[in-house]
Scaffold this motif. Structure first.
Motif, PDB file in Angstrom:
ATOM      1  N   CYS A   1      30.597  57.175  29.865  1.00 46.88           N
ATOM      2  CA  CYS A   1      30.519  56.096  29.471  1.00 46.88           C
ATOM      3  C   CYS A   1      31.721  55.201  29.212  1.00 46.88           C
ATOM      4  CB  CYS A   1      29.715  56.296  27.951  1.00 46.88           C
ATOM      5  SG  CYS A   1      28.484  57.141  27.936  1.00 46.88           S
ATOM      6  N   ILE A   2      31.789  53.945  29.141  1.00 42.86           N
ATOM      7  CA  ILE A   2      33.126  53.361  29.083  1.00 42.86           C
ATOM      8  C   ILE A   2      32.843  52.206  28.192  1.00 42.86           C
ATOM      9  CG2 ILE A   2      32.384  52.016  31.189  1.00 42.86           C
ATOM     10  CD1 ILE A   2      35.446  51.682  31.960  1.00 42.86           C
ATOM     11  N   SER A   3      33.834  51.722  27.689  1.00 44.32           N
ATOM     12  CA  SER A   3      34.061  50.533  26.498  1.00 44.32           C
ATOM     13  C   SER A   3      34.081  49.176  27.572  1.00 44.32           C
ATOM     14  CB  SER A   3      35.022  50.548  25.625  1.00 44.32           C
ATOM     15  OG  SER A   3      36.191  50.329  26.229  1.00 44.32           O
ATOM     16  N   ARG A   4      34.049  47.999  26.682  1.00 44.81           N
ATOM     17  CA  ARG A   4      34.567  46.939  27.440  1.00 44.81           C
ATOM     18  C   ARG A   4      35.976  47.451  28.145  1.00 44.81           C
ATOM     19  NH1 ARG A   4      35.837  40.810  25.287  1.00 44.81           N
ATOM     20  NH2 ARG A   4      36.778  40.103  26.962  1.00 44.81           N
ATOM     21  N   ALA A   5      36.319  46.743  29.169  1.00 45.69           N
ATOM     22  CA  ALA A   5      37.685  46.998  30.036  1.00 45.69           C
ATOM     23  C   ALA A   5      38.078  45.740  30.170  1.00 45.69           C
ATOM     24  CB  ALA A   5      37.331  48.013  31.260  1.00 45.69           C
ATOM     25  N   PHE A   6      39.552  45.914  30.315  1.00 42.37           N
ATOM     26  CA  PHE A   6      40.396  44.726  30.567  1.00 42.37           C
ATOM     27  C   PHE A   6      41.282  44.980  31.795  1.00 42.37           C
ATOM     28  CE2 PHE A   6      39.243  44.969  26.128  1.00 42.37           C
ATOM     29  CZ  PHE A   6      38.788  43.440  25.573  1.00 42.37           C
ATOM     30  N   LEU A   7      41.468  43.917  32.683  1.00 40.95           N
ATOM     31  CA  LEU A   7      42.332  44.353  33.666  1.00 40.95           C
ATOM     32  C   LEU A   7      43.912  44.160  33.173  1.00 40.95           C
ATOM     33  CD1 LEU A   7      42.612  44.465  36.742  1.00 40.95           C
ATOM     34  CD2 LEU A   7      42.777  41.861  36.865  1.00 40.95           C
ATOM     35  N   ALA A   8      44.770  45.116  33.477  1.00 42.44           N
ATOM     36  CA  ALA A   8      46.130  44.921  32.808  1.00 42.44           C
ATOM     37  C   ALA A   8      46.738  43.868  33.601  1.00 42.44           C
ATOM     38  CB  ALA A   8      46.868  46.646  33.232  1.00 42.44           C
ATOM     39  N   PRO A   9      47.961  43.342  32.972  1.00 44.08           N
ATOM     40  CA  PRO A   9      48.580  42.450  33.581  1.00 44.08           C
ATOM     41  C   PRO A   9      48.885  42.499  35.055  1.00 44.08           C
ATOM     42  CG  PRO A   9      49.330  42.646  31.486  1.00 44.08           C
ATOM     43  CD  PRO A   9      48.361  43.664  31.708  1.00 44.08           C
ATOM     44  N   ASP A  10      49.583  43.925  35.652  1.00 36.60           N
ATOM     45  CA  ASP A  10      49.718  44.228  36.822  1.00 36.60           C
ATOM     46  C   ASP A  10      48.605  44.046  37.814  1.00 36.60           C
ATOM     47  OD1 ASP A  10      48.637  46.408  36.405  1.00 36.60           O
ATOM     48  OD2 ASP A  10      50.388  47.537  36.430  1.00 36.60           O
ATOM     49  N   GLY A  11      47.369  43.850  37.326  1.00 39.12           N
ATOM     50  CA  GLY A  11      46.240  43.813  38.363  1.00 39.12           C
ATOM     51  C   GLY A  11      45.812  45.290  38.927  1.00 39.12           C
ATOM     52  N   LYS A  12      46.906  46.387  38.451  1.00 42.68           N
ATOM     53  CA  LYS A  12      46.499  47.631  39.256  1.00 42.68           C
ATOM     54  C   LYS A  12      45.628  48.652  38.367  1.00 42.68           C
ATOM     55  CE  LYS A  12      50.604  47.176  42.142  1.00 42.68           C
ATOM     56  NZ  LYS A  12      51.781  47.611  42.292  1.00 42.68           N
ATOM     57  N   SER A  13      45.259  48.206  37.280  1.00 38.72           N
ATOM     58  CA  SER A  13      44.644  49.082  36.291  1.00 38.72           C
ATOM     59  C   SER A  13      43.782  48.449  35.255  1.00 38.72           C
ATOM     60  CB  SER A  13      45.702  49.841  35.417  1.00 38.72           C
ATOM     61  OG  SER A  13      46.524  49.133  34.728  1.00 38.72           O
ATOM     62  N   LEU A  14      42.712  49.335  34.732  1.00 36.54           N
ATOM     63  CA  LEU A  14      42.096  48.605  33.450  1.00 36.54           C
ATOM     64  C   LEU A  14      42.199  49.377  32.434  1.00 36.54           C
ATOM     65  CD1 LEU A  14      38.626  48.982  35.371  1.00 36.54           C
ATOM     66  CD2 LEU A  14      40.058  46.710  34.839  1.00 36.54           C
ATOM     67  N   ILE A  15      42.446  48.643  31.234  1.00 37.09           N
ATOM     68  CA  ILE A  15      42.430  49.448  30.009  1.00 37.09           C
ATOM     69  C   ILE A  15      41.084  49.493  29.326  1.00 37.09           C
ATOM     70  CG2 ILE A  15      43.454  48.968  27.575  1.00 37.09           C
ATOM     71  CD1 ILE A  15      45.255  47.448  30.034  1.00 37.09           C
ATOM     72  N   GLY A  16      40.682  50.722  28.937  1.00 34.98           N
ATOM     73  CA  GLY A  16      39.274  50.732  28.425  1.00 34.98           C
ATOM     74  C   GLY A  16      39.414  51.994  27.668  1.00 34.98           C
ATOM     75  N   ALA A  17      38.109  52.303  26.931  1.00 37.00           N
ATOM     76  CA  ALA A  17      37.782  53.546  26.456  1.00 37.00           C
ATOM     77  C   ALA A  17      37.005  54.375  27.250  1.00 37.00           C
ATOM     78  CB  ALA A  17      37.497  53.476  24.753  1.00 37.00           C
ATOM     79  N   PHE A  18      37.198  55.736  27.109  1.00 36.27           N
ATOM     80  CA  PHE A  18      36.403  56.499  28.209  1.00 36.27           C
ATOM     81  C   PHE A  18      35.658  57.652  27.432  1.00 36.27           C
ATOM     82  CE2 PHE A  18      39.759  54.322  30.262  1.00 36.27           C
ATOM     83  CZ  PHE A  18      39.027  53.464  31.289  1.00 36.27           C
ATOM     84  N   ARG A  19      34.496  58.060  27.886  1.00 33.78           N
ATOM     85  CA  ARG A  19      34.055  59.356  27.396  1.00 33.78           C
ATOM     86  C   ARG A  19      33.210  60.004  28.467  1.00 33.78           C
ATOM     87  NH1 ARG A  19      29.616  59.607  22.070  1.00 33.78           N
ATOM     88  NH2 ARG A  19      29.653  62.036  22.017  1.00 33.78           N
TER      89      ARG A  19
END
Length: 200
Positions: A1-19
């Motif tokens: 499962c994953i929460s809403r995710a956000f593209l990091a400013p560098d465009g190379k990763s996603l910030i989210g909550a994971f289960r």
């Protein structure tokens, strides 16, 4: 499962909550290059499917999330660089949070006695202000705020089963009746995860 995710400013990763299976739910950074997750902090009392309500401020590189989601719901903050987290409000009963890019306020929905209230938390997020309480049987969820900080979108379910996405002008929200500037009705289908595009 994953929460809403956000593209990091560098465009190379996603910030989210994971289960992921067998792992304690956590807020983390997912690499788009190799798929690895850098865990930032555990989520106490995570939700089954959505993990937590997550908001992100790219300018401060901080994520905001909810803990104790099946109790009275605490509002938490985590620094994405250091992984250091802290509680902002205990038992706030606020979820569906989003950061207003314009003034860095956090907006969310507070549930109490069958009513849903739109609330605003100004920095440093030590308390909340009531903006509007929706009529009984009118359940907004999935908030988002436009990049210019002027519009708020919400999916809304009604007691008769009707579902819609509504867009409101933030400066027109208050105690009296509120009217959306735009509305998209989906009948009995549930509208989920509508967000503003980068150009608004």
């Amino acid at each position: 499962c994953i929460s809403r995710a956000f593209l990091a400013p560098d465009g190379k990763s996603l910030i989210g909550a994971f289960r992921p299976p067998g792992v304690i739910a956590n807020v983390g950074v997912l690499s788009l290059e190799d798929g690895r997750i850098r865990r930032l902090t555990d989520v106490k009392g995570a939700m089954i499917y959505r993990v937590t309500s997550l908001a992100y401020d790219p300018a401060a590189n901080k994520a905001y999330y909810t803990a104790d989601n099946y109790a009275f719901r605490d509002l938490m903050e985590v620094d994405v660089t250091s992984g250091k987290s802290r509680m902002l409000l205990r038992d706030a009963r606020i979820g569906d949070i989003v950061v207003n890019p314009g003034d860095k306020s956090i907006w969310g929905l507070r549930h109490l006695n069958g009513l849903v209230t739109l609330v605003k938390l100004a920095p440093p997020y030590a308390g909340w202000t009531q903006i509007h309480t929706f009529a009984y049987g009118e359940i907004p969820f999935d908030l988002d705020i436009s990049p210019d900080g002027t519009l708020l979108s919400a999916s809304v379910g009604e007691v008769d089963g009707k579902q819609s996405v509504r867009v409101y002008k933030l400066d027109e929200l208050g105690d009296g009746p509120i009217h959306p500037t735009a509305e998209f009705t989906l009948g009995n289908s549930t509208p989920e995860s509508f967000v503003f595009s980068p150009d608004g």
